[in-house]
Design an enzyme around this catalytic site. Structure first.
Site, PDB file in Angstrom:
ATOM      1  N   HIS A  62       0.825  -1.222   0.000  1.00  0.00           N
ATOM      2  CA  HIS A  62       0.000   0.000   0.000  1.00  0.00           C
ATOM      3  C   HIS A  62       0.858   1.271   0.000  1.00  0.00           C
ATOM      4  O   HIS A  62       0.696   2.121  -0.895  1.00  0.00           O
ATOM      5  CB  HIS A  62      -0.961  -0.025   1.185  1.00  0.00           C
ATOM      6  CG  HIS A  62      -1.617   1.299   1.462  1.00  0.00           C
ATOM      7  ND1 HIS A  62      -2.501   1.884   0.579  1.00  0.00           N
ATOM      8  CD2 HIS A  62      -1.495   2.150   2.515  1.00  0.00           C
ATOM      9  CE1 HIS A  62      -2.892   3.046   1.085  1.00  0.00           C
ATOM     10  NE2 HIS A  62      -2.306   3.230   2.246  1.00  0.00           N
ATOM     11  N   HIS A  86       4.457   6.686   5.388  1.00  0.00           N
ATOM     12  CA  HIS A  86       3.347   7.423   6.013  1.00  0.00           C
ATOM     13  C   HIS A  86       2.598   6.637   7.088  1.00  0.00           C
ATOM     14  O   HIS A  86       1.900   7.227   7.911  1.00  0.00           O
ATOM     15  CB  HIS A  86       2.385   7.949   4.948  1.00  0.00           C
ATOM     16  CG  HIS A  86       1.455   6.927   4.365  1.00  0.00           C
ATOM     17  ND1 HIS A  86       1.763   6.178   3.247  1.00  0.00           N
ATOM     18  CD2 HIS A  86       0.209   6.535   4.738  1.00  0.00           C
ATOM     19  CE1 HIS A  86       0.759   5.382   2.957  1.00  0.00           C
ATOM     20  NE2 HIS A  86      -0.204   5.572   3.842  1.00  0.00           N
ATOM     21  N   GLU A  90       2.436   5.272  12.878  1.00  0.00           N
ATOM     22  CA  GLU A  90       1.132   4.868  13.412  1.00  0.00           C
ATOM     23  C   GLU A  90       1.032   3.360  13.616  1.00  0.00           C
ATOM     24  O   GLU A  90       0.487   2.896  14.620  1.00  0.00           O
ATOM     25  CB  GLU A  90       0.015   5.320  12.463  1.00  0.00           C
ATOM     26  CG  GLU A  90      -1.375   4.941  12.943  1.00  0.00           C
ATOM     27  CD  GLU A  90      -2.445   5.296  11.932  1.00  0.00           C
ATOM     28  OE1 GLU A  90      -3.624   5.280  12.310  1.00  0.00           O
ATOM     29  OE2 GLU A  90      -2.105   5.575  10.769  1.00  0.00           O
ATOM     30  N   ASP A  91       1.560   2.568  12.671  1.00  0.00           N
ATOM     31  CA  ASP A  91       1.270   1.126  12.656  1.00  0.00           C
ATOM     32  C   ASP A  91       2.455   0.227  12.969  1.00  0.00           C
ATOM     33  O   ASP A  91       2.306  -0.999  12.977  1.00  0.00           O
ATOM     34  CB  ASP A  91       0.713   0.729  11.276  1.00  0.00           C
ATOM     35  CG  ASP A  91      -0.629   1.375  10.984  1.00  0.00           C
ATOM     36  OD1 ASP A  91      -1.323   1.732  11.951  1.00  0.00           O
ATOM     37  OD2 ASP A  91      -0.974   1.528   9.796  1.00  0.00           O
ATOM     38  N   ASP A 153      -3.215   8.369  -0.643  1.00  0.00           N
ATOM     39  CA  ASP A 153      -3.503   7.245   0.252  1.00  0.00           C
ATOM     40  C   ASP A 153      -4.968   6.814   0.111  1.00  0.00           C
ATOM     41  O   ASP A 153      -5.284   5.627  -0.019  1.00  0.00           O
ATOM     42  CB  ASP A 153      -3.203   7.668   1.692  1.00  0.00           C
ATOM     43  CG  ASP A 153      -3.727   6.687   2.729  1.00  0.00           C
ATOM     44  OD1 ASP A 153      -3.146   5.593   2.847  1.00  0.00           O
ATOM     45  OD2 ASP A 153      -4.711   7.012   3.413  1.00  0.00           O
ATOM     46  N   ASP A 273     -23.614  15.868 -23.417  1.00  0.00           N
ATOM     47  CA  ASP A 273     -22.171  15.978 -23.164  1.00  0.00           C
ATOM     48  C   ASP A 273     -21.628  14.724 -22.478  1.00  0.00           C
ATOM     49  O   ASP A 273     -21.007  14.788 -21.426  1.00  0.00           O
ATOM     50  CB  ASP A 273     -21.844  17.231 -22.346  1.00  0.00           C
ATOM     51  CG  ASP A 273     -22.759  17.387 -21.137  1.00  0.00           C
ATOM     52  OD1 ASP A 273     -23.590  16.488 -20.904  1.00  0.00           O
ATOM     53  OD2 ASP A 273     -22.629  18.386 -20.431  1.00  0.00           O
TER      54      ASP A 273
END
Length: 719
Positions: A62, A86, A90-91, A153, A273
């Site tokens: 990911h 990123h 946190e993880d 993300d 359109d």
């Protein structure tokens, strides 16, 4: 970490092409720090080792895919490294200080900012939501790259959302539709907004999306590849005028079409359109020359011309918009802009961190959106009322909408450019029909006045008043237009029926048929109209054409002739010269092609955009100017489709059935990857032409169990 753990991590992620990512970044930023990017890849992969996504894939796939999205946007090293890291704080066991030590304070700040955004519950209760929006904009004001990573993300999470539990999918899709997609649009990243909306739409209303896809499929059967035809027409006109420009055409996203159907209260067949076309020129002067060429060739539709070059939008967007009556009288939307303008229109805020040749790209048309964020956050630093804060945020984010008020203080949401008449019909059809005047903020104004955010609107009515024909050109909402047309049609119904009967007689006589009550009843049934008189009334009011009615009743009149011989499929060869389709690009009739001579093999046919042709640029003596024979080709041209489908009972069989329903034959099928939830496979399909390929792909994409589909190009399979 032990050596065995490192080895296991590398084995688990060997399918992630870090060399390819670094090579991609180097194409636009040769001064990129490839060692630091590789270090971030290895650190992130090691820290996430042992973690897995719902799909069963290693979790680090990911962050890597998020980095890939940002690299495709040509962003700087710090943003891409932040994407790789990123989720580490946190993880995993990683810490802010550890990231600072290894990658510097700038990247640590960005990673920490993304972590804090991830923990914000933007779809929570209104009071908490207002506070979290405040935090969101504060984080964005410090460094806009934080929200770029967060949007990328969310985009990858939405692309892989099928692996989540159904109830979780609904929550994420609704949050995406309400918050992240509008935010991407407000920041000028229109392509991301459209993809986020469409991915959310496929979760929130899969039946609606499938309906749009199937209608596209039906439309293509009737009209062929409209995009290729119209882009060809435009290129011819530009060439006549001596204008060097790129012409791009595309079908609108299913959600965009669905939204227009809802706003205008029109059926799919009545939308004008569905397709959009862009002309990218070398200079601003060429933009206006191109506009002249288009208007000289096709009739411009009144009220649909906008010049955002001379009057740019507040976010820096510049382009000329016009709508013309193109092929078969169908309306076609055309946007004209320079390459620099196009870059801003496509990338928005991301343009501020994009690189070219190792330096930050300076685009003269880009507006710094950080100023907008700074203004917004400064305004709300002193705001104590949560409801007021949230209201202002939504006014800023949903910049394509207007929020106005009734005299009693009730909020009415309208599209930008709406008038008091739109407001009246939004309240009630009877109020709109009987409208004789309006007051905005207590002052009497003309009915064509454009309403602004926050204004109070009061409608004055009178008995006996009825809509005027000129109102159609004043209102912008589909609801108002439909109500006005309905009322006008009722008043003029008898006249329209008489006119419609004469138009039908002429149209049917043109194809050697007679108009009978039975024919008209059949047309009404097929068009889902009330009765034959309704068909005639719509013909008379120009809401239907004679061609559309004939095509509904006598589809066989559009049949085609005999098939072209396989050996005569290509025009431009010398007598007796043989040809072969190249395996690398698998060209099919309908695509632009070029021939390359090979000793002992005759002529190899490639698509004009085949990447393998780059190796032959200096051998012009081997290039042959060829084209496909016009007409109906047999279904013998094999095309490989890279397909990812859900691993559920009956899915593969249904996919094969869908292909068969399109009169296409599966000549081979090869599995590339098998996961607990998904299969990835290559399906070789024998097709007639490009239109046939589009029909097959649309049929497959409309199936909710097809997670991904693309045309497979194998550059390793060279002659």
């Amino acid at each position: 970490m032990g050596a065995s753990r490192v080895a296991s991590w590398k084995d688990e992620l060997e399918h992630l092409d870090i060399d390819g990512l670094i090579e991609l970044i180097a194409t636009y930023n040769p001064k990129s720090n490839s060692d630091l990017i590789r270090a971030a890849f290895e650190y992130g992969g090691l820290m996430h080792f042992g973690q897995y996504r719902h799909s069963g894939d290693p979790y680090f796939t990911h962050p890597f895919e998020v980095a890939q999205i940002l690299a495709d946007m040509q962003l700087d090293d710090a943003t891409i490294i932040t994407a790789l890291l990123h989720d580490t704080i946190e993880d995993t066991g990683s810490t802010y200080s550890e990231v600072t030590d290894k990658f510097g304070a700038e990247i640590a700040e960005l990673v920490d900012g993304v972590t804090k955004l991830t923990n914000l519950q933007l779809s929570s209760s209104e009071t908490k939501q207002a506070e979290n929006f405040r935090k969101l904009f504060m984080a964005m004001s410090k460094d806009m790259r934080v929200i770029l990573v967060k949007l990328a993300d969310r985009l990858h999470n939405m692309r892989t959302i099928k692996a989540m539990r159904p109830e979780k999918q609904i929550i994420k899709a609704r949050e995406t539709m309400d918050i992240y997609a509008p935010l991407a649009g407000r920041m000028g990243m229109q392509w991301m907004r459209e993809e986020l909306e469409d991915l959310a739409f496929s979760v929130l209303n899969p039946d609606g999306r499938m309906s749009i896809m199937r209608r596209f499929l039906s439309l293509q059967k009737q009209t062929g590849d409209v995009i290729e035809k119209i882009t060809g027409d435009i290129r011819i006109e530009l060439a006549k005028a001596g204008i060097d420009a790129a012409v791009l055409g595309r079908a609108k996203k299913p959600y965009s079409i669905w939204r227009k159907m809802e706003e205008k209260e029109q059926s799919f067949s009545r939308l004008s359109d569905i397709y959009g076309f862009r002309i990218i020129t070398a200079s601003e002067g060429d933009c206006y020359r191109a506009l002249g060429a288009i208007h000289q060739r096709w009739r411009a539709v009144p009220g649909r011309f906008k010049d955002y070059i001379s009057q740019p939008k507040s976010n820096g967007y510049r382009s000329i918009h016009t709508t013309v009556s193109g092929r078969d009288g169908k309306r076609v939307e055309v946007q004209i802009r320079t390459r620099a303008m196009h870059d801003v229109a496509e990338t928005g805020v991301a343009a501020h961190w994009s690189y070219k040749d190792g330096v930050r790209s300076e685009n003269p048309f880009a507006v710094d959106p950080a100023k907008w964020i700074a203004t917004l956050t400064e305004r709300f630093e002193t705001a104590d009322d949560h409801d007021e804060f949230l209201e202002h945020v939504k006014l800023e984010m949903y910049s394509d909408q207007v929020f106005c008020f009734t005299p009693k203080g009730e909020v009415v949401k309208l599209p930008r450019g709406a008038t008091p008449l739109d407001f009246a019909y939004a309240i009630h059809t009877k109020i709109g029909d009987s409208c004789v005047g309006a007051k905005v903020d207590g002052i009497r104004v003309p009915l064509w006045t454009r309403i602004k955010n926050g204004q109070s609107v009061e409608i004055m009515t009178a008995e006996g008043q009825s809509p005027q024909a000129t109102w159609i050109d004043i209102v912008v909402t589909g609801r108002a237009k439909a109500a006005i047309r309905r009322r006008l049609r009722e008043e003029d119904r008898d006249r329209f029926i008489r006119l419609g009967r004469e138009l039908a007689r002429v149209a049917f006589e043109h194809v050697g048929r007679k108009v009978t009550d039975r024919v008209l009843e059949t047309a009404a049934k097929q068009l889902r109209l009330k009765d034959a008189s309704e068909v005639l009334a719509r013909l008379g009011s120009a809401e239907l054409t004679g061609v559309e009615v004939i095509a509904t009743v006598y589809p066989e009149l559009h049949s085609v002739g005999d098939e072209i011989d396989v050996d005569a499929a290509v025009v431009g060869l010398e007598p007796g010269q043989a040809f072969t389709r190249a395996d690398c690009c698998q060209p099919v009739p309908g695509e632009r092609i070029v021939g390359i001579t090979y000793r002992g093999k005759g002529v190899m046919v490639h698509t004009i955009d085949c990447k393998s042709l780059a190796e032959l640029e200096d051998e012009s003596n081997r290039w042959v100017d060829i084209q496909w024979h016009s007409g109906r080709h047999p279904a013998v041209h094999t095309v490989s489709l890279d397909t990812t489908i859900a691993n559920d009972a009956g899915v593969l069989g249904r996919i094969c059935t869908l292909i068969g329903e399109q009169k296409a034959n599966i000549s081979d099928l090869r599995f590339l990857d098998r996961k607990p939830d998904y299969f990835r496979l290559i399906v070789d399909v024998d097709l007639r032409d490009l239109e046939h390929l589009h029909a097959v792909m649309l049929a497959l994409e409309a199936d909710s169990d097809v997670a991904a589909l693309r045309r497979h190009r194998d550059l390793d399979r060279k002659p």
